[in-house]
Design a protein around this motif. Structure first.
Motif, short mmCIF file in Angstrom:
data_model
loop_
_atom_site.label_atom_id
_atom_site.label_comp_id
_atom_site.label_asym_id
_atom_site.label_seq_id
_atom_site.Cartn_x
_atom_site.Cartn_y
_atom_site.Cartn_z
N THR A 255 0.83 -1.21 0.00
CA THR A 255 0.00 0.00 0.00
C THR A 255 0.87 1.26 0.00
O THR A 255 0.58 2.23 -0.72
N ALA A 256 1.92 1.25 0.80
CA ALA A 256 2.81 2.41 0.84
C ALA A 256 3.45 2.65 -0.53
O ALA A 256 3.56 3.80 -0.99
N ASN A 257 3.82 1.59 -1.20
CA ASN A 257 4.42 1.71 -2.52
C ASN A 257 3.45 2.32 -3.52
O ASN A 257 3.80 3.21 -4.30
N ARG A 258 2.19 1.89 -3.46
CA ARG A 258 1.18 2.41 -4.38
C ARG A 258 0.74 3.82 -4.02
O ARG A 258 0.15 4.52 -4.84
N SER A 259 1.05 4.22 -2.79
CA SER A 259 0.72 5.59 -2.37
C SER A 259 1.83 6.57 -2.73
O SER A 259 1.74 7.75 -2.43
N GLY A 260 2.90 6.06 -3.33
CA GLY A 260 3.98 6.92 -3.78
C GLY A 260 5.12 7.07 -2.80
O GLY A 260 6.00 7.92 -3.00
N VAL A 261 5.14 6.26 -1.72
CA VAL A 261 6.24 6.34 -0.76
C VAL A 261 7.51 5.83 -1.42
O VAL A 261 7.52 4.77 -2.07
N ILE A 263 10.87 4.02 -2.27
CA ILE A 263 11.27 2.65 -1.97
C ILE A 263 12.31 2.60 -0.85
O ILE A 263 12.33 1.67 -0.04
N ASP A 264 13.16 3.62 -0.75
CA ASP A 264 14.16 3.67 0.32
C ASP A 264 13.49 3.83 1.69
O ASP A 264 13.95 3.26 2.68
N ILE A 265 12.41 4.61 1.74
CA ILE A 265 11.67 4.77 2.99
C ILE A 265 11.00 3.45 3.37
O ILE A 265 10.97 3.06 4.54
N ILE A 266 10.45 2.76 2.38
CA ILE A 266 9.81 1.47 2.64
C ILE A 266 10.82 0.48 3.20
O ILE A 266 10.56 -0.21 4.20
N ARG A 267 11.99 0.41 2.59
CA ARG A 267 13.03 -0.51 3.07
C ARG A 267 13.44 -0.17 4.50
O ARG A 267 13.56 -1.05 5.35
N LYS A 268 13.67 1.11 4.74
CA LYS A 268 14.14 1.55 6.06
C LYS A 268 13.08 1.29 7.13
O LYS A 268 13.38 0.82 8.22
N THR A 269 11.81 1.57 6.79
CA THR A 269 10.74 1.39 7.77
C THR A 269 10.55 -0.07 8.11
O THR A 269 10.38 -0.43 9.28
N ALA A 270 10.57 -0.93 7.11
CA ALA A 270 10.29 -2.35 7.32
C ALA A 270 11.51 -3.13 7.80
O ALA A 270 11.41 -4.32 8.11
N GLY A 271 12.69 -2.48 7.84
CA GLY A 271 13.87 -3.14 8.37
C GLY A 271 14.72 -3.85 7.35
O GLY A 271 15.52 -4.73 7.70
N TRP A 272 14.58 -3.49 6.06
CA TRP A 272 15.44 -4.08 5.03
C TRP A 272 16.61 -3.15 4.74
O TRP A 272 16.53 -1.94 4.93
N SER A 273 17.70 -3.72 4.28
CA SER A 273 18.88 -2.92 3.97
C SER A 273 18.64 -2.10 2.71
O SER A 273 17.71 -2.35 1.94
N ALA A 291 2.61 10.02 0.53
CA ALA A 291 2.87 10.87 1.66
C ALA A 291 4.36 10.86 1.96
O ALA A 291 5.08 9.98 1.48
N ASN A 292 4.55 11.32 2.40
CA ASN A 292 5.98 11.44 2.70
C ASN A 292 6.42 10.47 3.77
O ASN A 292 7.57 10.11 3.85
N ARG A 293 5.51 10.06 4.65
CA ARG A 293 5.89 9.18 5.74
C ARG A 293 5.11 7.89 5.64
O ARG A 293 3.92 7.88 5.32
N PHE A 294 5.80 6.81 5.96
CA PHE A 294 5.22 5.48 5.77
C PHE A 294 3.93 5.31 6.55
O PHE A 294 2.89 4.91 6.00
N ALA A 295 3.95 5.58 7.87
CA ALA A 295 2.78 5.33 8.71
C ALA A 295 1.57 6.11 8.21
O ALA A 295 0.46 5.56 8.13
N GLU A 296 1.75 7.36 7.87
CA GLU A 296 0.63 8.17 7.43
C GLU A 296 0.07 7.71 6.10
O GLU A 296 -1.13 7.83 5.83
#
Length: 303
Positions: A255-261, A263-273, A291-296
């Motif tokens: 969902t975050a990916n489809r919302s335009g977040v 990919i680096d933020i997604i990796r960092k948030t979910a704990g991937w390198s 959005a600019n932030r994963f949670a939001e």
């Protein structure tokens, strides 16, 4: 050397090594020394019992602890490739559910102060799983002493304990939970505040955030937390015959990916390198009912 294995890996390898020792005993082999044909014969026996690729690969990995480089032999690699082609590993699902389904259900569990501890526990955990996209194991390690309100806008959580992806020179999880004023009924930060308040007199000396909602209110295992999430998914209308508690990672990151977040933020948030391809390979799913932030970005799907 044993300490290099996590508790779960140790338990998994333990049963594999016991099977190997029993095999060697029956055939009068030295279980600490074995030729490649003997190893292949052992793995073939497991295959003929109906084991899938992952199970056979676990036995192979366990044997590498005892036998070392012999498991790198080209014949064993060829054997494992054959197992994969005959019984390929398939994902449990190639689509995932829309977080909006669960968020709308949780929004109905409001106000938080009126919820009993059982419902509040499951709501708080499920929101955390969605807005952080972390494993249940990681969430089970959250401690009160590592939770702080850095500003009026968010709560931060440090997790210094070793997790599945911990390794030298890697960063530990640092969770950031926004005070989501647009929809306070699904605000993860407000849920945590109320949960801490409601459990304050029950937890005694327990520093871990999540405790049992039944007496004696002790720390709960990651397995119990998985049951809490799965119960919430089921009550929300998600098909739990297909989707497990771990599917919150798929749903959130997709969902975050489809919302335009980014990919680096997604990796960092979910704990991937930074160089990890795990998301692209295994987690980027099509969402059912599509959005600019994963949670939001996750919470905004409920607007």
């Amino acid at each position: 050397m044993l300490a290099s294995l996590s508790d779960n890996t140790y338990k998994q390898y333990n049963s594999c090594i016991k099977a190997w020792i029993e095999y060697c005993k029956n055939h009068q082999y030295n279980f600490m020394k074995a030729s490649v044909p003997i190893i292949i014969h052992f793995l073939t026996g497991i295959f003929e019992k109906g084991a899938r690729y992952g199970t056979i690969n676990s036995h192979k990995s366990a044997l590498s602890l005892l036998l070392g480089d012999v498991l790198d032999d080209d014949r064993i690699k060829r054997f494992m490739k054959g197992v994969f082609r005959l019984r390929p590993t398939k994902p449990k699902y190639n689509m995932t559910w829309d977080p909006n389904i669960v968020l709308n259900y949780l929004a109905g569990k409001w106000p938080n102060v009126d919820l009993d501890l059982k419902i509040l526990s499951k709501k708080t955990l499920t929101l955390l799983a969605l807005v952080t996209a972390h494993r249940v194991q990681t969430l089970s390690l959250i401690k009160l002493s590592n939770i702080s309100i850095q500003s009026p806008t968010e709560i931060t959580i440090k997790i210094p304990d070793l997790i599945k992806t911990s390794k030298p020179n890697s960063y530990q999880p640092y969770l950031r939970l926004p005070f989501y004023d647009s929809r306070p009924e699904i605000c993860p930060a407000r849920c945590i505040q109320e949960y801490i308040s409601k459990t304050q007199t029950l937890r005694k000396n327990h520093d871990y955030l999540f405790i049992s909602y039944r007496r004696p209110h002790s720390k709960v295992t990651s397995q119990t937390l998985s049951h809490w999430i799965k119960d919430t998914l089921q009550c929300s209308g998600v098909n739990t015959d297909i989707f497990t508690a771990h599917s919150t990672r798929h749903a959130a990151t997709s969902t975050a990916n489809r919302s335009g977040v980014n990919i680096d933020i997604i990796r960092k948030t979910a704990g991937w390198s930074d160089s990890s391809s795990v998301f692209a390979k295994f987690y980027n799913k099509e969402i059912i009912s599509v959005a600019n932030r994963f949670a939001e970005s996750i919470l905004d799907t409920c607007l």
